[in-house]
Design a protein around this motif. Structure first.
Motif, short mmCIF file in Angstrom:
data_model
loop_
_atom_site.label_atom_id
_atom_site.label_comp_id
_atom_site.label_asym_id
_atom_site.label_seq_id
_atom_site.Cartn_x
_atom_site.Cartn_y
_atom_site.Cartn_z
N UNK A 97 0.85 -1.18 0.00
CA UNK A 97 0.00 0.00 0.00
C UNK A 97 0.89 1.24 0.00
N UNK A 98 0.30 2.35 -0.32
CA UNK A 98 1.04 3.60 -0.31
C UNK A 98 0.86 4.36 -1.60
N UNK A 99 1.70 5.38 -1.78
CA UNK A 99 1.59 6.28 -2.91
C UNK A 99 2.83 6.15 -3.78
N UNK A 100 2.61 6.01 -5.08
CA UNK A 100 3.69 6.01 -6.07
C UNK A 100 3.28 6.98 -7.16
N UNK B 25 -2.36 6.63 -5.12
CA UNK B 25 -2.46 5.58 -4.11
C UNK B 25 -2.62 4.24 -4.82
N UNK B 26 -1.73 3.29 -4.52
CA UNK B 26 -1.68 2.00 -5.21
C UNK B 26 -3.01 1.25 -5.10
N UNK B 27 -3.59 1.25 -3.92
CA UNK B 27 -4.82 0.48 -3.72
C UNK B 27 -6.03 1.07 -4.46
N UNK B 28 -5.88 2.31 -4.98
CA UNK B 28 -6.97 2.95 -5.73
C UNK B 28 -6.85 2.78 -7.25
N UNK B 29 -5.79 2.12 -7.71
CA UNK B 29 -5.58 1.95 -9.14
C UNK B 29 -6.53 0.88 -9.67
N UNK C 186 3.07 -1.80 -7.87
CA UNK C 186 3.55 -2.64 -6.77
C UNK C 186 5.07 -2.75 -6.85
N UNK C 187 5.56 -3.06 -8.04
CA UNK C 187 6.99 -3.23 -8.23
C UNK C 187 7.73 -1.92 -7.94
N UNK C 188 7.21 -0.81 -8.44
CA UNK C 188 7.82 0.49 -8.17
C UNK C 188 7.91 0.76 -6.67
N UNK C 189 6.83 0.47 -5.96
CA UNK C 189 6.77 0.71 -4.52
C UNK C 189 7.80 -0.14 -3.78
N UNK C 190 7.93 -1.41 -4.17
CA UNK C 190 8.90 -2.29 -3.51
C UNK C 190 10.32 -1.80 -3.74
#
Length: 116
Positions: A75-78, A82-86, A96-100
């Motif tokens: 979760x979070x913002x990239x 917000x990832x969970x809103x995509x 997801x990959x960008x956030x990791x």
């Protein structure tokens, strides 16, 4: 709605940027590979094959053996989103990959990055 241009971008073109971002923060290519393999289910040979074949992101994720069941915990913002809103599943996987990779570059411990 038109398809986003990153979907057709070769994963092999972006992969060195992931590695570079990690290495600038004293992390390693092996850690980047571990994260990618954790998320996608590829083994090291499969990941290297995807890079050699110059597959685009759409193909890279379409051929991924299996997304990790804990990826929904990412979760979070990239890039201000917000990832969970995509809504688009492929864009969400890319983010997801960008956030990791961001978490790796920020010095987060591997067990926390891999949601263990």
């Amino acid at each position: 709605m038109p398809e986003h241009r990153i979907f057709k971008m070769a994963f092999a073109k972006v992969y060195p940027m992931y590695v570079q971002k990690a290495e600038r923060k004293n992390r390693t290519r092996e850690e980047v590979d571990q994260i990618i393999c954790w998320l996608t289910g590829y083994d090291q040979a499969g990941l290297e094959q995807q890079i050699e074949q110059q597959n685009d992101f759409a193909t890279f994720f379409a051929q991924a053996p299996q997304l990790h069941p804990n990826c929904s915990q990412i979760k979070g913002v990239v890039c201000g989103v917000r990832i969970e809103d995509i809504d688009d599943p492929l864009m969400q996987k890319i983010r997801y990959l960008d956030k990791l990779i961001d978490e790796l570059a920020k010095g987060k411990a591997m067990d926390k990055i891999l949601r263990q």
